[in-house]
Design a protein around this motif. Structure first.
Motif, PDB file in Angstrom:
ATOM      1  N   ILE A   1       0.844  -1.200   0.000  1.00 59.50           N
ATOM      2  CA  ILE A   1       0.000   0.000   0.000  1.00 59.50           C
ATOM      3  C   ILE A   1       0.872   1.241   0.000  1.00 59.50           C
ATOM      4  CG2 ILE A   1      -1.707   1.317   1.329  1.00 59.50           C
ATOM      5  CD1 ILE A   1      -2.720  -1.266   2.471  1.00 59.50           C
ATOM      6  N   CYS A   2       0.476   2.228  -0.778  1.00 56.29           N
ATOM      7  CA  CYS A   2       1.156   3.516  -0.757  1.00 56.29           C
ATOM      8  C   CYS A   2       0.101   4.610  -0.876  1.00 56.29           C
ATOM      9  CB  CYS A   2       2.156   3.611  -1.907  1.00 56.29           C
ATOM     10  SG  CYS A   2       3.227   5.058  -1.802  1.00 56.29           S
ATOM     11  N   GLY A   3       0.091   5.521   0.082  1.00 61.04           N
ATOM     12  CA  GLY A   3      -0.891   6.599   0.063  1.00 61.04           C
ATOM     13  C   GLY A   3      -2.317   6.122   0.187  1.00 61.04           C
ATOM     14  N   GLY A   4      -2.512   5.046   0.922  1.00 61.59           N
ATOM     15  CA  GLY A   4      -3.856   4.518   1.116  1.00 61.59           C
ATOM     16  C   GLY A   4      -4.392   3.751  -0.077  1.00 61.59           C
ATOM     17  N   VAL A   5      -3.530   3.513  -1.082  1.00 60.84           N
ATOM     18  CA  VAL A   5      -3.945   2.809  -2.298  1.00 60.84           C
ATOM     19  C   VAL A   5      -3.120   1.536  -2.443  1.00 60.84           C
ATOM     20  CG1 VAL A   5      -4.137   2.963  -4.813  1.00 60.84           C
ATOM     21  CG2 VAL A   5      -4.551   4.981  -3.401  1.00 60.84           C
ATOM     22  N   VAL A   6      -3.782   0.445  -2.811  1.00 60.41           N
ATOM     23  CA  VAL A   6      -3.068  -0.809  -3.060  1.00 60.41           C
ATOM     24  C   VAL A   6      -2.300  -0.675  -4.365  1.00 60.41           C
ATOM     25  CG1 VAL A   6      -3.292  -3.274  -3.477  1.00 60.41           C
ATOM     26  CG2 VAL A   6      -4.810  -2.154  -1.837  1.00 60.41           C
ATOM     27  N   THR A   7      -0.992  -0.910  -4.308  1.00 60.71           N
ATOM     28  CA  THR A   7      -0.187  -0.818  -5.524  1.00 60.71           C
ATOM     29  C   THR A   7      -0.386  -2.057  -6.382  1.00 60.71           C
ATOM     30  OG1 THR A   7       1.746  -1.890  -4.551  1.00 60.71           O
ATOM     31  CG2 THR A   7       1.541   0.499  -4.239  1.00 60.71           C
ATOM     32  N   GLU A   8      -0.158  -1.883  -7.675  1.00 61.56           N
ATOM     33  CA  GLU A   8      -0.286  -3.017  -8.600  1.00 61.56           C
ATOM     34  C   GLU A   8       0.711  -4.110  -8.246  1.00 61.56           C
ATOM     35  OE1 GLU A   8       0.218  -3.944 -13.374  1.00 61.56           O
ATOM     36  OE2 GLU A   8      -0.119  -1.891 -12.686  1.00 61.56           O
ATOM     37  N   LYS A   9       1.918  -3.692  -7.890  1.00 63.09           N
ATOM     38  CA  LYS A   9       2.950  -4.659  -7.514  1.00 63.09           C
ATOM     39  C   LYS A   9       2.546  -5.411  -6.244  1.00 63.09           C
ATOM     40  CE  LYS A   9       7.944  -4.881  -6.653  1.00 63.09           C
ATOM     41  NZ  LYS A   9       9.197  -4.072  -6.544  1.00 63.09           N
ATOM     42  N   GLY A  10       1.951  -4.674  -5.282  1.00 65.83           N
ATOM     43  CA  GLY A  10       1.512  -5.304  -4.042  1.00 65.83           C
ATOM     44  C   GLY A  10       0.385  -6.292  -4.270  1.00 65.83           C
ATOM     45  N   ARG A  11      -0.564  -5.919  -5.135  1.00 72.04           N
ATOM     46  CA  ARG A  11      -1.678  -6.821  -5.428  1.00 72.04           C
ATOM     47  C   ARG A  11      -1.205  -8.119  -6.081  1.00 72.04           C
ATOM     48  NH1 ARG A  11      -4.477  -4.041  -9.213  1.00 72.04           N
ATOM     49  NH2 ARG A  11      -3.556  -5.304 -10.876  1.00 72.04           N
ATOM     50  N   GLU A  12      -0.306  -7.980  -7.048  1.00 68.38           N
ATOM     51  CA  GLU A  12       0.179  -9.177  -7.740  1.00 68.38           C
ATOM     52  C   GLU A  12       1.016 -10.055  -6.812  1.00 68.38           C
ATOM     53  OE1 GLU A  12      -0.856 -10.162 -10.681  1.00 68.38           O
ATOM     54  OE2 GLU A  12      -2.149  -8.389 -10.543  1.00 68.38           O
ATOM     55  N   LYS A  13       1.756  -9.429  -5.908  1.00 67.34           N
ATOM     56  CA  LYS A  13       2.544 -10.195  -4.943  1.00 67.34           C
ATOM     57  C   LYS A  13       1.629 -10.985  -4.010  1.00 67.34           C
ATOM     58  CE  LYS A  13       6.121  -9.665  -1.395  1.00 67.34           C
ATOM     59  NZ  LYS A  13       7.028  -8.714  -0.699  1.00 67.34           N
ATOM     60  N   ALA A  14       0.551 -10.337  -3.550  1.00 72.27           N
ATOM     61  CA  ALA A  14      -0.395 -11.021  -2.668  1.00 72.27           C
ATOM     62  C   ALA A  14      -1.099 -12.157  -3.398  1.00 72.27           C
ATOM     63  CB  ALA A  14      -1.428 -10.020  -2.132  1.00 72.27           C
ATOM     64  N   LYS A  15      -1.483 -11.933  -4.651  1.00 70.78           N
ATOM     65  CA  LYS A  15      -2.155 -12.973  -5.431  1.00 70.78           C
ATOM     66  C   LYS A  15      -1.253 -14.174  -5.652  1.00 70.78           C
ATOM     67  CE  LYS A  15      -4.862 -12.308  -8.904  1.00 70.78           C
ATOM     68  NZ  LYS A  15      -5.467 -11.860 -10.180  1.00 70.78           N
ATOM     69  N   LYS A  16       0.013 -13.898  -5.940  1.00 70.48           N
ATOM     70  CA  LYS A  16       0.951 -14.992  -6.178  1.00 70.48           C
ATOM     71  C   LYS A  16       1.116 -15.867  -4.939  1.00 70.48           C
ATOM     72  CE  LYS A  16       5.694 -15.928  -7.716  1.00 70.48           C
ATOM     73  NZ  LYS A  16       6.990 -15.315  -8.136  1.00 70.48           N
ATOM     74  N   TYR A  17       1.220 -15.226  -3.775  1.00 70.10           N
ATOM     75  CA  TYR A  17       1.367 -15.994  -2.533  1.00 70.10           C
ATOM     76  C   TYR A  17       0.092 -16.757  -2.198  1.00 70.10           C
ATOM     77  CZ  TYR A  17       1.695 -16.976   2.466  1.00 70.10           C
ATOM     78  OH  TYR A  17       1.676 -17.603   3.698  1.00 70.10           O
ATOM     79  N   ALA A  18      -1.081 -16.163  -2.460  1.00 66.59           N
ATOM     80  CA  ALA A  18      -2.358 -16.750  -2.051  1.00 66.59           C
ATOM     81  C   ALA A  18      -2.880 -17.801  -3.016  1.00 66.59           C
ATOM     82  CB  ALA A  18      -3.405 -15.644  -1.903  1.00 66.59           C
ATOM     83  N   ALA A  19      -2.265 -17.946  -4.177  1.00 67.06           N
ATOM     84  CA  ALA A  19      -2.819 -18.800  -5.236  1.00 67.06           C
ATOM     85  C   ALA A  19      -2.756 -20.279  -4.870  1.00 67.06           C
ATOM     86  CB  ALA A  19      -2.073 -18.553  -6.542  1.00 67.06           C
ATOM     87  N   TYR A  20      -3.653 -21.032  -5.473  1.00 65.10           N
ATOM     88  CA  TYR A  20      -3.682 -22.492  -5.320  1.00 65.10           C
ATOM     89  C   TYR A  20      -2.371 -23.081  -5.830  1.00 65.10           C
ATOM     90  CZ  TYR A  20      -4.819 -27.359  -6.443  1.00 65.10           C
ATOM     91  OH  TYR A  20      -4.796 -28.731  -6.546  1.00 65.10           O
ATOM     92  N   GLY A  21      -1.779 -23.942  -5.020  1.00 71.18           N
ATOM     93  CA  GLY A  21      -0.525 -24.579  -5.405  1.00 71.18           C
ATOM     94  C   GLY A  21       0.703 -23.880  -4.877  1.00 71.18           C
ATOM     95  N   THR A  22       0.587 -22.586  -4.546  1.00 68.09           N
ATOM     96  CA  THR A  22       1.744 -21.855  -4.012  1.00 68.09           C
ATOM     97  C   THR A  22       1.547 -21.411  -2.569  1.00 68.09           C
ATOM     98  OG1 THR A  22       0.911 -19.727  -4.840  1.00 68.09           O
ATOM     99  CG2 THR A  22       2.344 -20.998  -6.309  1.00 68.09           C
ATOM    100  N   PHE A  23       0.299 -21.343  -2.091  1.00 70.45           N
ATOM    101  CA  PHE A  23       0.077 -20.880  -0.715  1.00 70.45           C
ATOM    102  C   PHE A  23       0.535 -21.927   0.291  1.00 70.45           C
ATOM    103  CE2 PHE A  23      -2.752 -20.921   3.055  1.00 70.45           C
ATOM    104  CZ  PHE A  23      -2.217 -19.791   3.665  1.00 70.45           C
ATOM    105  N   ARG A  24       1.373 -21.503   1.217  1.00 71.36           N
ATOM    106  CA  ARG A  24       1.831 -22.338   2.326  1.00 71.36           C
ATOM    107  C   ARG A  24       1.901 -21.492   3.586  1.00 71.36           C
ATOM    108  NH1 ARG A  24       0.854 -25.408  -0.988  1.00 71.36           N
ATOM    109  NH2 ARG A  24       2.019 -27.206  -1.782  1.00 71.36           N
TER     110      ARG A  24
END
Length: 414
Positions: free
Chosen positions: A50-73
């Protein structure tokens, strides 16, 4: 009987598919990042998302990658011992990392409509738009308007509730409800952090635990035909007009817990005559200590331990030269307890002389306005920079540049 109809006759329950798509959607990821970051925006790990109260594109993609099926641990955790409240009750908690907290919010936001669909109307713990204060009003209404059916009270709770929930029964119930293998794999991974039970400290635990007792709620209300029944997580209260009938209810509730949920009641259950006023004007019976309140037939006060914490906090606040915003928020929370109970006398003696609540409100309001203004300024700066990059083709996209954001706001990494 409700339970016999559901299990014995094999009535089909509504099942849910395609939950993984909602779970991993951009909208859900961004919502979860923002919600899990409340009160933590100045932490370095949060500013990667998050930067300035807004979710950054890089932050969103990083969270999605970690949370995805097959990669979340799950990360490896070391359980912590804490001593809760004035009673110093020892609890074992597991503190998840921020990345895991985002996933937990993603899961809960996906499951929330499903869990709320069959939620008992008088279950009040850890649910949106419900809570102890709303439950208090309901109990007061029962006591004031239906004294005959509030003559006796059964009070009970589950032995080591969170630590004792069996994974096999919980996962079977979830599999019966959710027909989505990818989403179930995420749930199985989250619950696997402990060998048995649900970890205190996980956002998912309170929702799964609440939902786990839904069958018990329906059994008590529909099968046992309880006049007035309320549950606050695993703390339960049943009012009735017949003491012997409440004893029989307790036995059947314990049998249900053991046979169907793998749990059991604590030995400290109580059946007692509720507080009442005799013809000569004297109070007889016992008050009900529940959800932080003491309920009497004609008034409601706060629990003694909460009163002690409030008075001690007021004295500490009075002694501080520069109280923090956190101190003031805590004191305002105690004021909320006092405002909704018959505790004005205690407030006048032990709280009012030490705390200027008007001054606290002004400081908190000024602080909140400053934070909001800073976030608006950062957001506008990000939008202007993005527009500049788009029109000139020069510079860089600061939405994806955490280092620049932190350089402009060096105090944000604290």
């Amino acid at each position: 009987m409700w339970w016999a109809l559901k299990v014995g006759k094999g009535i089909k329950m509504k099942s849910y598919n395609h939950l993984y798509e909602k779970y991993i959607s951009d909208e859900n990821v961004e919502w979860s990042i923002l919600n899990s970051s409340k009160g933590k925006r100045k932490r370095g790990v949060v500013q990667r998302y998050i930067c300035g109260g807004v979710v950054t594109e890089k932050g969103r993609e990083k969270a999605k990658k970690y949370a995805a099926y097959g990669t979340f641990r799950n990360y490896k955790h070391t359980p912590m011992e804490i001593y809760d409240g004035i009673t110093r009750k020892k609890r074992i908690i597991i503190v998840p990392r921020y990345q895991e907290q985002v996933v937990h919010h993603m899961v809960v936001n996906t499951l929330m409509p499903i869990f709320e669909h069959g939620m008992y109307e008088h279950s009040y713990a850890s649910l949106p738009c419900r809570g102890a204060h709303r439950g208090k009003k309901v109990i007061e209404r029962w006591i004031r308007t239906d004294g005959e059916n509030c003559k006796y009270c059964l009070k009970m709770d589950v032995r080591k509730f969170f630590d004792s929930i069996p994974h096999d029964i919980l996962l079977k119930k979830l599999h019966d409800l959710i027909h989505d293998d990818k989403f179930m794999a995420i749930l199985e991974e989250i619950t696997s952090v402990t060998d048995v039970g649900l970890p205190l400290g996980f956002y998912t635990s309170q929702w799964l635990a609440n939902w786990y007792l839904q069958d018990l709620d329906h059994f008590i209300k529909e099968d046992l035909d309880a006049s007035h029944y309320m549950r606050y997580m695993d703390d339960m209260v049943v009012f009735g007009s017949d003491k012997a009938e409440l004893h029989r209810m307790k036995d059947r509730i314990n049998s249900f817990l053991q046979d169907h949920l793998g749990l059991e009641l604590k030995d400290n259950w109580q059946v007692f005559r509720f507080d009442h006023i005799t013809p000569d004007g004297l109070h007889r019976g016992r008050f009900l200590d529940y959800m932080g309140f003491r309920f009497y037939c004609d008034r409601t006060t706060i629990r003694k331990t909460i009163m002690l914490k409030a008075t001690r906090k007021a004295k500490r606040l009075h002694r501080k030269e520069k109280p923090t915003i956190y101190d003031m928020r805590q004191m305002m929370a105690y004021l909320g307890w006092l405002d909704c109970t018959d505790s004005y006398g205690m407030y006048c003696i032990w709280i009012k002389p030490f705390v200027n609540f008007q001054k606290c409100k002004r400081r908190m309001s000024k602080y909140d306005k400053r934070i909001a203004q800073e976030e608006r300024g950062m957001k506008n700066g990000l939008e202007n920079s993005a527009e500049h990059t788009k029109t000139t083709g020069k510079g860089h996209n600061v939405i994806q540049d955490r280092e620049l954001c932190q350089a402009e706001h060096p105090h944000g990494s604290g």
